[in-house]
Design a protein around this motif. Structure first.
Motif, PDB file in Angstrom:
ATOM      1  N   UNK A 132      24.169 -37.510  33.145  1.00  0.00           N
ATOM      2  CA  UNK A 132      25.341 -37.469  32.345  1.00  0.00           C
ATOM      3  C   UNK A 132      25.510 -38.300  31.248  1.00  0.00           C
ATOM      4  N   UNK A 133      24.343 -38.947  30.887  1.00  0.00           N
ATOM      5  CA  UNK A 133      24.336 -40.262  29.940  1.00  0.00           C
ATOM      6  C   UNK A 133      23.598 -39.914  28.838  1.00  0.00           C
ATOM      7  N   UNK A 134      23.937 -40.362  27.478  1.00  0.00           N
ATOM      8  CA  UNK A 134      22.936 -40.557  26.428  1.00  0.00           C
ATOM      9  C   UNK A 134      23.234 -41.845  25.908  1.00  0.00           C
ATOM     10  N   UNK A 135      21.970 -42.424  25.483  1.00  0.00           N
ATOM     11  CA  UNK A 135      21.856 -43.755  25.100  1.00  0.00           C
ATOM     12  C   UNK A 135      21.592 -43.995  23.766  1.00  0.00           C
ATOM     13  N   UNK A 136      22.079 -43.108  22.759  1.00  0.00           N
ATOM     14  CA  UNK A 136      21.544 -42.980  21.395  1.00  0.00           C
ATOM     15  C   UNK A 136      22.971 -43.452  20.313  1.00  0.00           C
ATOM     16  N   UNK A 137      23.889 -43.816  20.833  1.00  0.00           N
ATOM     17  CA  UNK A 137      25.016 -44.282  20.153  1.00  0.00           C
ATOM     18  C   UNK A 137      25.936 -43.326  19.667  1.00  0.00           C
ATOM     19  N   UNK A 138      26.684 -43.623  18.543  1.00  0.00           N
ATOM     20  CA  UNK A 138      27.667 -42.573  17.862  1.00  0.00           C
ATOM     21  C   UNK A 138      27.618 -42.819  16.528  1.00  0.00           C
ATOM     22  N   UNK A 139      28.350 -41.819  15.714  1.00  0.00           N
ATOM     23  CA  UNK A 139      28.346 -42.137  14.380  1.00  0.00           C
ATOM     24  C   UNK A 139      29.731 -41.998  13.621  1.00  0.00           C
ATOM     25  N   UNK A 140      29.806 -42.628  12.833  1.00  0.00           N
ATOM     26  CA  UNK A 140      31.053 -42.620  11.793  1.00  0.00           C
ATOM     27  C   UNK A 140      30.561 -42.104  10.599  1.00  0.00           C
ATOM     28  N   UNK A 141      31.275 -41.027   9.774  1.00  0.00           N
ATOM     29  CA  UNK A 141      30.881 -40.313   8.538  1.00  0.00           C
ATOM     30  C   UNK A 141      31.764 -40.559   7.626  1.00  0.00           C
ATOM     31  N   UNK A 283      29.736 -21.842  16.429  1.00  0.00           N
ATOM     32  CA  UNK A 283      29.415 -20.456  15.802  1.00  0.00           C
ATOM     33  C   UNK A 283      27.708 -20.387  16.041  1.00  0.00           C
ATOM     34  N   UNK A 284      27.507 -19.237  16.345  1.00  0.00           N
ATOM     35  CA  UNK A 284      25.861 -18.631  16.742  1.00  0.00           C
ATOM     36  C   UNK A 284      25.036 -19.410  15.967  1.00  0.00           C
ATOM     37  N   UNK A 285      24.081 -20.132  16.401  1.00  0.00           N
ATOM     38  CA  UNK A 285      22.885 -21.034  15.675  1.00  0.00           C
ATOM     39  C   UNK A 285      23.375 -22.267  15.244  1.00  0.00           C
ATOM     40  N   UNK A 286      24.752 -22.581  15.553  1.00  0.00           N
ATOM     41  CA  UNK A 286      24.961 -24.252  15.028  1.00  0.00           C
ATOM     42  C   UNK A 286      25.051 -25.033  16.352  1.00  0.00           C
ATOM     43  N   UNK A 287      24.891 -26.132  15.650  1.00  0.00           N
ATOM     44  CA  UNK A 287      24.641 -27.272  16.772  1.00  0.00           C
ATOM     45  C   UNK A 287      25.253 -28.379  16.626  1.00  0.00           C
ATOM     46  N   UNK A 288      26.153 -29.188  17.336  1.00  0.00           N
ATOM     47  CA  UNK A 288      26.628 -30.671  17.063  1.00  0.00           C
ATOM     48  C   UNK A 288      25.613 -31.620  17.953  1.00  0.00           C
ATOM     49  N   UNK A 289      24.813 -32.441  17.288  1.00  0.00           N
ATOM     50  CA  UNK A 289      23.848 -33.386  17.892  1.00  0.00           C
ATOM     51  C   UNK A 289      24.349 -34.521  18.326  1.00  0.00           C
ATOM     52  N   UNK A 290      25.317 -35.128  17.688  1.00  0.00           N
ATOM     53  CA  UNK A 290      25.646 -36.542  17.927  1.00  0.00           C
ATOM     54  C   UNK A 290      27.478 -36.454  18.125  1.00  0.00           C
TER      55      UNK A 290
END
Length: 417
Positions: A132-141, A283-290
């Protein structure tokens, strides 16, 4: 029925405290009117914020104050009818948010934050929740160079003073990391130390199962029925199975702490910041990675198991008044232009309340006027982050052990005349 300790509240702070007490051989019963992580701990951005050394302060610049006064932003909203009742709190919050005061508070707050990852890691490993965990931080844009450069400067100071790590991202690097973001961005900032949670409630249910494997119990009950058993030097609470007694009781009720504290004569300046979330498809084909904060618009997008969770900023309102998800509607409109969100996946917006103190630090420690009464609440935006370290140091204090950090700055007495 008797037990050693009753812990009131099955959110992240209550469950963590119960675990650390059970590990030390105490018989513990966790009491909640609902289930595990059904309230404030259910709805959050799903971050363990190692970088969050500075608690969220009240803005002091005129531009931000004027913008909030118009009451039409995503990151802040207020009910006019609620403001008269919280003016004393807001005045103290504003004072503590001044530059010198905020700097001092950050240094007092830092020891808690410094243990956030390590203490969660302990419980994650013990409960088998690594999936249930990811260890790659987060982003401000950032949409403007001004906001980007100010954030970069603050990040450099934070890294120098508190040892947190970050990466500056060019527009090209952002586009590579998040190719489906549609907005024109000037750059980004990735905090690399924090961990993210794919489903906060599922994580806490794993923690609960671990607590139960240690012999702990979860029971339904109403915290408002707690009473001091003078002749037994203990405490009693009503449950559906009958009254339950214990020598010690921990109040870990978050924004509902006053249902117990006021009854017992403690009047803490506890206010709430309400917040909302909604899950979406893509939407189809779109992905949020972070995990991504649209910094200048004031909303957060998090790719969780239930969908992309959109979270809002703070709503100043009475804790129990009806939902008014105007911030969510404002955020959704902007977020759909930012990223190709699809259908809503929840029947209605979720709303929760964050328990806040005017000095932005939690209340942790023994009640001054009652034997066997302990407090652990007031974590504001960092309840999920600080639950495990709070549970550890409170359990250590209760059993007379040396605490992992000095908890003096968080003592209840600072608010008691």
């Amino acid at each position: 029925m008797k037990t050693d300790v009753i812990v009131l509240g099955a959110g992240v702070v209550g469950i963590s405290t119960a675990i650390h007490l059970a590990r030390r051989g105490k018989q513990v019963v966790l009491i909640d009117r609902r289930g595990a992580a059904e309230e404030t701990s259910y709805g959050n951005a799903g971050l363990i914020q190692r970088e969050g050394v500075y608690p969220y302060g009240f803005p002091h610049d005129f531009g931000a104050l004027f913008r909030y006064a118009l009451n039409n932003t995503i990151d802040a909203h207020y009910h006019p009818s609620a403001i008269p009742g919280i003016i004393p709190f807001l005045a103290r919050y504003w004072w503590h948010s001044g530059f010198r005061q905020h700097q001092s508070i950050a240094h007092l707050y830092a020891p808690l934050i410094e243990h956030s990852i390590s203490e969660h890691a302990d419980l994650i490993a013990a409960s088998g929740a690594e999936d249930l965990i990811r260890k790659d931080g987060w982003m401000k844009v950032f949409r403007t160079e001004k906001a980007r450069d100010a954030a970069y400067a603050e990040a450099e100071k934070l890294s120098a003073n508190f040892g947190v790590n970050h990466q500056k991202l060019t527009p090209a690097e952002l586009a590579a990391a998040e190719p489906d973001i549609r907005a024109e961005l000037t750059g980004g900032l990735r905090w690399t130390d924090p961990w993210s949670i794919l489903d906060p409630q599922s994580l806490l249910k794993r923690y609960l199962a671990y607590f139960q494997s240690l012999g702990g119990e979860l029971k339904s009950g109403d915290a408002a029925t707690i009473e001091h058993v003078l002749e037994g030097e203990g405490w009693r609470i009503a449950t559906p199975e009958g009254p339950l007694e214990a020598k010690d009781v921990v109040v870990a009720l978050g924004p509902w702490a006053d249902t117990v504290t006021r009854k017992l004569g403690y009047h803490f300046p506890l206010a709430v910041k309400r917040g909302y979330h909604m899950h979406y498809g893509a939407e189809e084909g779109a992905k949020l990675n972070n995990w991504v904060l649209d910094a200048e618009r004031g909303y957060f997008l998090a790719p969780m198991l239930r969908g992309i969770r959109l979270t809002t900023g703070a709503e100043f309102a009475r804790r129990d008044t009806r939902k008014t998800p105007v911030q969510l509607r404002r955020a959704e409109k902007v977020a759909r232009e930012f990223f190709p969100l699809a259908e809503r996946r929840d029947e209605e917006p979720w709303m929760g309340a964050r328990p806040c103190t005017p000095d932005m630090m939690p209340i942790i420690g023994k009640a001054p006027r009652h034997a066997g009464l302990w407090f652990a609440f007031g974590h504001a935006h960092h309840g999920m982050t600080l639950g495990p370290i709070t549970g550890r140091v409170l359990a250590e204090k209760m059993l007379g052990e040396r605490t992992a950090i000095n908890i003096g700055p968080y003592r209840p007495e600072r608010f008691i005349a």
